[in-house]
Motif scaffolding. Structure first.
Motif, PDB file in Angstrom:
ATOM      1  N   TRP A 122       0.859  -1.213   0.023  1.00 25.93           N
ATOM      2  CA  TRP A 122      -0.176  -0.107  -0.121  1.00 25.93           C
ATOM      3  C   TRP A 122       0.644   1.440   0.002  1.00 25.93           C
ATOM      4  CZ3 TRP A 122      -4.979  -0.394  -1.127  1.00 25.93           C
ATOM      5  CH2 TRP A 122      -5.639  -1.492  -0.990  1.00 25.93           C
ATOM      6  N   HIS A 123       0.469   2.234  -0.833  1.00 21.43           N
ATOM      7  CA  HIS A 123       1.260   3.412  -0.929  1.00 21.43           C
ATOM      8  C   HIS A 123       0.469   4.367  -1.903  1.00 21.43           C
ATOM      9  CE1 HIS A 123       1.976   1.201  -4.713  1.00 21.43           C
ATOM     10  NE2 HIS A 123       2.336   2.347  -5.420  1.00 21.43           N
ATOM     11  N   PRO A 124       0.583   5.659  -1.579  1.00 20.88           N
ATOM     12  CA  PRO A 124      -0.227   6.676  -2.161  1.00 20.88           C
ATOM     13  C   PRO A 124       0.228   7.429  -3.641  1.00 20.88           C
ATOM     14  CG  PRO A 124       1.277   7.760  -0.780  1.00 20.88           C
ATOM     15  CD  PRO A 124       1.552   6.233  -0.578  1.00 20.88           C
ATOM     16  N   HIS A 125      -0.581   7.543  -4.365  1.00 25.65           N
ATOM     17  CA  HIS A 125      -0.237   8.806  -5.572  1.00 25.65           C
ATOM     18  C   HIS A 125      -1.180   9.755  -5.514  1.00 25.65           C
ATOM     19  CE1 HIS A 125       2.634   5.960  -7.290  1.00 25.65           C
ATOM     20  NE2 HIS A 125       1.663   4.639  -7.291  1.00 25.65           N
ATOM     21  N   ARG A 126      -0.767  10.872  -6.125  1.00 19.81           N
ATOM     22  CA  ARG A 126      -1.385  12.106  -6.344  1.00 19.81           C
ATOM     23  C   ARG A 126      -0.956  12.749  -7.608  1.00 19.81           C
ATOM     24  NH1 ARG A 126      -3.215  16.329  -1.590  1.00 19.81           N
ATOM     25  NH2 ARG A 126      -4.691  14.788  -1.248  1.00 19.81           N
ATOM     26  N   LEU A 175      -4.804   5.265  -2.831  1.00 17.42           N
ATOM     27  CA  LEU A 175      -3.812   4.467  -2.230  1.00 17.42           C
ATOM     28  C   LEU A 175      -3.927   2.932  -2.847  1.00 17.42           C
ATOM     29  CD1 LEU A 175      -4.892   5.329   1.666  1.00 17.42           C
ATOM     30  CD2 LEU A 175      -2.648   5.791   0.511  1.00 17.42           C
ATOM     31  N   HIS A 176      -2.762   2.611  -3.251  1.00 17.38           N
ATOM     32  CA  HIS A 176      -3.107   1.218  -3.884  1.00 17.38           C
ATOM     33  C   HIS A 176      -1.891   0.212  -3.541  1.00 17.38           C
ATOM     34  CE1 HIS A 176      -0.996   1.960  -8.049  1.00 17.38           C
ATOM     35  NE2 HIS A 176      -0.474   2.275  -6.900  1.00 17.38           N
ATOM     36  N   GLN A 177      -1.966  -0.995  -3.869  1.00 15.11           N
ATOM     37  CA  GLN A 177      -0.913  -1.991  -3.849  1.00 15.11           C
ATOM     38  C   GLN A 177      -1.040  -2.570  -4.999  1.00 15.11           C
ATOM     39  OE1 GLN A 177      -0.896  -5.063  -0.946  1.00 15.11           O
ATOM     40  NE2 GLN A 177      -3.062  -5.736  -1.296  1.00 15.11           N
ATOM     41  N   GLU A 178       0.260  -2.959  -5.527  1.00 11.02           N
ATOM     42  CA  GLU A 178       0.692  -3.669  -6.822  1.00 11.02           C
ATOM     43  C   GLU A 178       1.518  -4.978  -6.342  1.00 11.02           C
ATOM     44  OE1 GLU A 178       1.484  -0.105  -9.784  1.00 11.02           O
ATOM     45  OE2 GLU A 178       1.951   0.231  -7.517  1.00 11.02           O
ATOM     46  N   MET A 179       1.055  -6.169  -6.400  1.00  7.96           N
ATOM     47  CA  MET A 179       1.617  -7.195  -5.977  1.00  7.96           C
ATOM     48  C   MET A 179       2.044  -8.272  -7.143  1.00  7.96           C
ATOM     49  SD  MET A 179       2.210  -6.052  -3.036  1.00  7.96           S
ATOM     50  CE  MET A 179       2.949  -7.474  -2.101  1.00  7.96           C
TER      51      MET A 179
END
Ligand code: FE
Length: 280
Positions: free
Chosen positions: A57-61, A101-105
């Motif tokens: 999990w991490h943010p982007h804007r 907020l998303h995660q990429e696994m």
């Protein structure tokens, strides 16, 4: 006018997320030249240890992230409640806008081969509603001609409309495979910045030989031409109109001013990063 080669970049091997090995092909030092493209990460591994730790999990804007896999499997989830997998030939186009907020696994698979591109958003759209598109391989039109196959992910090629047309930067994004000695031709908007990332093989542009695993930025011009050499060539082509605005970049957040960047980090601290007013 035919586009010549302006700059060739090989990028840097690095790690990101919780320890994903990747090559950062373009990044901060390149943004002035590559505008509206901020970053390109390339993945190419037969060893799951290189990538299974993933990007928790991490943010982007302020940006859009466009992930495209020639082969592989990346599971994802986000704060909008989306969940899914990017699989062979699939693309995820995520507009972070005002905040996500998303995660990429990445999941263990035979061969992880793909890229993630960061596309900048113009100032007026940086705080737009977050959005998320999953494009499966079957929805990417393929133009097959003598010795060439072109997947049209976004934009247009040979009269064929791509799977997506961006809402903000209207990027052209093609996946081009050429057999040896086949020439690829494209009429381009003169003012667009155009670059390619070569996946395998080699090609010839004017007098320049272009090898595999290279980011090649082209001069302005209304015509792009390239010829595959002996081993054939596969490359991804990206073109888009430069935004020409100041950039304030802090990790996964890219705004126009230092104040906006500080605000983003303050919002994260305060739990206001996901703007309910924008989403609902
Ligand atoms: Fe991300």
């Amino acid at each position: 006018m035919l586009r010549g080669v302006k700059k060739i970049v090989k990028g840097q091997k690095t790690q990101d997320g919780a320890g994903v090995h990747l090559v950062r092909v373009i990044s901060r030092p390149d943004v002035v030249d590559f505008d509206p493209f901020l970053m390109l990460d390339a993945f190419d591994s037969y060893n799951p240890e290189d990538y299974i730790k993933g990007f928790p999990w991490h943010p982007h804007r302020g940006i859009e992230t466009v992930t495209y896999l020639i082969q592989g499997d990346i599971e994802h989830g986000d704060s909008l409640g989306n969940k899914g997998s990017i699989l062979d030939g699939g693309c995820q186009w995520m507009t972070a806008g005002g905040g996500i907020l998303h995660q990429e696994m990445p999941q263990a698979c035979e061969h992880m081969l793909g890229v993630q591109l960061w596309l900048n958003l113009p100032a007026k759209d940086k705080m737009t509603r977050p959005q998320y598109r999953d494009i499966v391989s079957d929805n990417v039109p393929k133009v097959v001609k003598d010795g060439s196959t072109v997947g049209v992910i976004s934009g247009e090629y040979d009269g064929i409309s791509g799977a997506v047309h961006g809402d903000y930067v209207k990027m052209t994004f093609l996946d081009v495979e050429l057999e040896k000695n086949i020439e690829f031709d494209l009429v381009t908007n003169s003012e667009d910045n155009l670059f390619i990332y070569t996946i395998y093989g080699s090609g010839l542009v004017n007098e320049n030989t272009v090898d595999a695993k290279s980011g090649v930025l082209f001069e302005a011009g209304d015509h792009f031409k390239l010829t595959a050499l002996e081993d054939g060539l596969r490359f991804l082509l990206f073109a888009g109109k430069p935004i020409k605005e100041p950039i304030a970049w802090g990790g996964p957040i890219v705004m126009n001013t230092r104040e906006e960047l500080n605000q983003a980090f303050q919002d994260l601290e305060d739990g206001n990063f996901i703007r309910k007013d924008v989403i609902l």
